[in-house]
Design a protein around this motif. Structure first.
Motif, PDB file in Angstrom:
ATOM      1  N   LEU A  45       0.776  -1.358  -0.206  1.00 31.00           N
ATOM      2  CA  LEU A  45       0.162  -0.114   0.119  1.00 31.00           C
ATOM      3  C   LEU A  45       0.950   1.237   0.096  1.00 31.00           C
ATOM      4  CD1 LEU A  45      -2.810   1.117   0.233  1.00 31.00           C
ATOM      5  CD2 LEU A  45      -2.422   1.210   2.622  1.00 31.00           C
ATOM      6  N   ILE A  46       0.843   2.093  -0.837  1.00 31.36           N
ATOM      7  CA  ILE A  46       1.357   3.299  -1.361  1.00 31.36           C
ATOM      8  C   ILE A  46       0.627   4.424  -1.208  1.00 31.36           C
ATOM      9  CG2 ILE A  46       2.715   4.772  -2.719  1.00 31.36           C
ATOM     10  CD1 ILE A  46       3.470   2.173  -4.217  1.00 31.36           C
ATOM     11  N   VAL A  47       0.945   5.318  -0.397  1.00 32.05           N
ATOM     12  CA  VAL A  47       0.011   6.549   0.070  1.00 32.05           C
ATOM     13  C   VAL A  47       0.442   7.790  -0.612  1.00 32.05           C
ATOM     14  CG1 VAL A  47      -1.368   7.848   2.046  1.00 32.05           C
ATOM     15  CG2 VAL A  47      -0.949   5.578   1.858  1.00 32.05           C
ATOM     16  N   GLY A  48      -0.290   8.595  -1.226  1.00 31.76           N
ATOM     17  CA  GLY A  48       0.226   9.869  -1.696  1.00 31.76           C
ATOM     18  C   GLY A  48      -0.819  10.935  -1.480  1.00 31.76           C
ATOM     19  N   GLY A  49      -0.629  12.118  -2.123  1.00 31.63           N
ATOM     20  CA  GLY A  49      -1.616  13.327  -2.019  1.00 31.63           C
ATOM     21  C   GLY A  49      -1.788  13.596  -0.606  1.00 31.63           C
ATOM     22  N   MET A  50      -3.061  14.299  -0.512  1.00 27.16           N
ATOM     23  CA  MET A  50      -3.288  14.798   0.959  1.00 27.16           C
ATOM     24  C   MET A  50      -3.878  13.823   1.736  1.00 27.16           C
ATOM     25  SD  MET A  50      -2.641  17.884   1.107  1.00 27.16           S
ATOM     26  CE  MET A  50      -3.259  18.499   2.658  1.00 27.16           C
ATOM     27  N   GLU A  51      -4.054  12.591   1.513  1.00 23.93           N
ATOM     28  CA  GLU A  51      -4.300  11.271   2.483  1.00 23.93           C
ATOM     29  C   GLU A  51      -2.955  11.181   3.134  1.00 23.93           C
ATOM     30  OE1 GLU A  51      -5.661   7.434   0.895  1.00 23.93           O
ATOM     31  OE2 GLU A  51      -5.512   6.705   2.688  1.00 23.93           O
ATOM     32  N   LEU A  52      -1.829  11.474   2.717  1.00 24.89           N
ATOM     33  CA  LEU A  52      -0.485  11.262   3.358  1.00 24.89           C
ATOM     34  C   LEU A  52      -0.276  12.380   4.905  1.00 24.89           C
ATOM     35  CD1 LEU A  52       1.939   9.373   3.089  1.00 24.89           C
ATOM     36  CD2 LEU A  52       2.959  11.603   1.726  1.00 24.89           C
ATOM     37  N   SER A  53      -1.004  13.708   4.373  1.00 30.08           N
ATOM     38  CA  SER A  53      -1.024  14.468   5.527  1.00 30.08           C
ATOM     39  C   SER A  53      -1.712  14.070   6.623  1.00 30.08           C
ATOM     40  CB  SER A  53      -1.447  15.797   5.190  1.00 30.08           C
ATOM     41  OG  SER A  53      -2.996  15.704   4.944  1.00 30.08           O
ATOM     42  N   GLU A  54      -2.580  13.149   6.578  1.00 34.50           N
ATOM     43  CA  GLU A  54      -3.499  12.502   7.636  1.00 34.50           C
ATOM     44  C   GLU A  54      -2.603  11.453   8.380  1.00 34.50           C
ATOM     45  OE1 GLU A  54      -7.285  14.973   7.422  1.00 34.50           O
ATOM     46  OE2 GLU A  54      -6.088  13.760   9.055  1.00 34.50           O
ATOM     47  N   VAL A  55      -1.783  10.764   7.662  1.00 38.14           N
ATOM     48  CA  VAL A  55      -1.137   9.701   8.376  1.00 38.14           C
ATOM     49  C   VAL A  55       0.321  10.342   9.163  1.00 38.14           C
ATOM     50  CG1 VAL A  55       0.065   9.005   6.499  1.00 38.14           C
ATOM     51  CG2 VAL A  55      -0.318   7.381   8.308  1.00 38.14           C
ATOM     52  N   ASP A  56       0.717  11.209   8.497  1.00 38.68           N
ATOM     53  CA  ASP A  56       2.107  11.747   8.860  1.00 38.68           C
ATOM     54  C   ASP A  56       2.074  12.994   9.762  1.00 38.68           C
ATOM     55  OD1 ASP A  56       4.158  11.287   5.697  1.00 38.68           O
ATOM     56  OD2 ASP A  56       3.444   9.926   7.418  1.00 38.68           O
ATOM     57  N   GLY A  57       0.689  13.621   9.807  1.00 40.52           N
ATOM     58  CA  GLY A  57       0.808  14.855  10.660  1.00 40.52           C
ATOM     59  C   GLY A  57       1.332  15.879   9.979  1.00 40.52           C
ATOM     60  N   ALA A  58       1.210  15.976   8.702  1.00 37.62           N
ATOM     61  CA  ALA A  58       1.870  16.858   7.707  1.00 37.62           C
ATOM     62  C   ALA A  58       0.985  18.257   7.733  1.00 37.62           C
ATOM     63  CB  ALA A  58       2.263  16.573   6.485  1.00 37.62           C
ATOM     64  N   ASN A  59       1.737  19.325   7.322  1.00 33.79           N
ATOM     65  CA  ASN A  59       0.741  20.617   7.295  1.00 33.79           C
ATOM     66  C   ASN A  59       0.005  20.458   5.863  1.00 33.79           C
ATOM     67  OD1 ASN A  59       3.348  21.508   8.540  1.00 33.79           O
ATOM     68  ND2 ASN A  59       1.717  22.889   9.394  1.00 33.79           N
ATOM     69  N   ARG A  60      -1.138  21.153   5.642  1.00 34.02           N
ATOM     70  CA  ARG A  60      -1.748  21.449   4.355  1.00 34.02           C
ATOM     71  C   ARG A  60      -1.285  22.748   3.933  1.00 34.02           C
ATOM     72  NH1 ARG A  60      -7.782  23.211   6.211  1.00 34.02           N
ATOM     73  NH2 ARG A  60      -8.098  22.803   4.046  1.00 34.02           N
ATOM     74  N   MET A  61      -1.604  22.618   2.397  1.00 27.27           N
ATOM     75  CA  MET A  61      -0.995  23.797   1.876  1.00 27.27           C
ATOM     76  C   MET A  61      -2.280  24.596   1.031  1.00 27.27           C
ATOM     77  SD  MET A  61      -1.547  20.921  -0.093  1.00 27.27           S
ATOM     78  CE  MET A  61      -0.213  19.782   0.124  1.00 27.27           C
ATOM     79  N   GLY A  62      -3.342  24.236   1.284  1.00 25.37           N
ATOM     80  CA  GLY A  62      -4.531  24.898   0.907  1.00 25.37           C
ATOM     81  C   GLY A  62      -4.430  24.978  -0.544  1.00 25.37           C
ATOM     82  N   PRO A  63      -4.880  25.992  -1.294  1.00 22.97           N
ATOM     83  CA  PRO A  63      -5.238  26.264  -2.615  1.00 22.97           C
ATOM     84  C   PRO A  63      -3.776  26.345  -3.609  1.00 22.97           C
ATOM     85  CG  PRO A  63      -5.493  28.190  -1.808  1.00 22.97           C
ATOM     86  CD  PRO A  63      -4.971  27.392  -0.919  1.00 22.97           C
ATOM     87  N   THR A  64      -2.924  25.307  -3.519  1.00 20.92           N
ATOM     88  CA  THR A  64      -1.935  25.011  -4.594  1.00 20.92           C
ATOM     89  C   THR A  64      -1.655  23.566  -4.676  1.00 20.92           C
ATOM     90  OG1 THR A  64       0.602  25.459  -4.815  1.00 20.92           O
ATOM     91  CG2 THR A  64      -0.086  25.481  -2.657  1.00 20.92           C
ATOM     92  N   PHE A  65      -1.673  23.128  -5.880  1.00 20.29           N
ATOM     93  CA  PHE A  65      -1.675  21.759  -6.340  1.00 20.29           C
ATOM     94  C   PHE A  65      -0.395  21.101  -6.988  1.00 20.29           C
ATOM     95  CE2 PHE A  65      -6.378  21.301  -5.982  1.00 20.29           C
ATOM     96  CZ  PHE A  65      -6.682  22.497  -5.924  1.00 20.29           C
TER      97      PHE A  65
END
Ligand code: 48N
Length: 321
Positions: free
Chosen positions: A281-301
């Motif tokens: 199982l590879i995780v990418g995109g904003m799902e990763l922020s939930e598992v890692d506790g990463a910051n969000r970036m808002g409206p930049t893609f």
């Protein structure tokens, strides 16, 4: 490792184009296999215009035959991508181009794929991507404008990005999108004693998934695959599905929980940390922020597309060994 051979769809390739009689205007003129009318044939001839004849059952069979042949072929997939947002679609684009021999299945819970990438921020329409993500836009063929700072580019409408990428991904012969379909569980296998390996997904119509609490015994479907790439985002009715399921099956202890907005920190972290969370199982995109506790970036893609590039690279390692 290729999945067991499955019947690939057996649809006749479009017959060579048959030149229509000039000014073809009756249904019979059009109902010639492979015939291709031109718009000019119709303009000014609407009084005698008619579509070629059809029987309703032919429409049903044209749809169901293809759908169920695809479902049969993709029951054994090489890679399943969960979530057709900007990260999942970017992953699919890279994988399908790099390895046209791999059978790639995309499962999207919404009727409309694209996730959060149809608009910029706060329903504004333009989409911002920080450099070097403009490289992906050029590869896909999405037009954009350079900002005066030289640090980012702007796609004039986010839907231009998403529809262009979608059109390229859906046109690829080794990719099948099952939308309005939800991954509602993961297939697991024992791995090295205590561990589990993810070996596929459990799916159902999204409308069914949303009614398990008020309807009993609506059993799901399954898709086996050696690699699952989960890009289910951080919000929405099923955001961060796979990592939440890993917690509920006690494969990971807890989620880190997405942190506050910090564009510079968030985008680098999401791209750099896109990875295999548990075997298979590879995780990418904003799902990763939930598992890692990463910051969000808002409206930049930009991080979404380059996380997709990295997720594809991680998945291809499995098939290169
Ligand atoms: O667009 P999203 O939500 O996810 P990403 O990671 O592709 O892109 C995230 C991006 O849009 C942002 O959130 C931006 C950058 N904002 C960041 C911020 O700070 O707010 O797409 C996820 C897709 C959606 O289309 C869902 O419908 C789908 O995944 N999905 C599922 N599909 C199938 N099965 C599921 N269980 C499931 N859960 C979600």
């Amino acid at each position: 490792m290729s999945p067991p051979a499955a019947t690939s769809p057996t649809f006749s390739v479009a017959a060579p184009v048959t030149k229509l009689p000039s000014k073809a205007t009756t249904a019979n003129d059009y109902a010639v296999k492979g015939a291709q009318a031109s718009i000019a044939d119709m303009e000014g001839n609407w009084d005698s215009f008619r579509f070629a004849p059809i029987r309703e059952s032919q429409v049903s069979r044209a749809m169901t035959r293809r759908y169920f042949e695809d479902l049969d072929a993709h029951a054994e997939s090489d890679i399943v991508i969960v979530g057709a947002g900007s990260c999942g679609l970017s992953t699919a684009y890279v994988l399908a181009n790099r390895r046209p021999d791999l059978r790639i299945t995309i499962i999207e819970a919404g009727v409309a794929p694209g996730g959060g990438a149809w608009l910029g921020g706060q329903l504004f329409s333009a989409m911002v991507m920080r450099k070097p993500a403009d490289a992906f836009l050029r590869e896909v063929g999405v037009p954009y404008e350079e900002d005066d700072t030289g640090n980012f580019v702007v796609v004039k409408h986010a839907a231009l990005f998403t529809s262009t990428l979608l059109s390229k991904v859906l046109a690829m012969p080794n990719v099948k999108l099952f939308n309005a379909t939800c991954v509602e569980d993961l297939i697991t296998r024992p791995s090295n004693g205590q561990d589990v390996r993810i070996a596929g997904v459990v799916t159902n119509w999204t409308l069914v998934t949303m009614h398990h609490d008020d309807q009993s015994c609506m059993d799901p479907n399954t898709i086996n695959a050696p690699v699952i790439i989960s890009t289910t985002g951080h919000d929405g009715p099923m955001g961060a599905f796979s990592v939440k399921r890993l917690v509920s099956m006690q494969r990971i202890e807890k989620l880190g929980g997405m942190r506050g907005l910090d564009m510079n920190t968030a985008e680098d972290a999401i791209v750099k940390n896109t990875r295999e969370i548990v075997p298979g199982l590879i995780v990418g995109g904003m799902e990763l922020s939930e598992v890692d506790g990463a910051n969000r970036m808002g409206p930049t893609f930009g991080a979404m597309v380059l996380s997709g590039v990295k997720a594809a690279e991680e998945a291809l390692r499995v098939f290169e060994t």
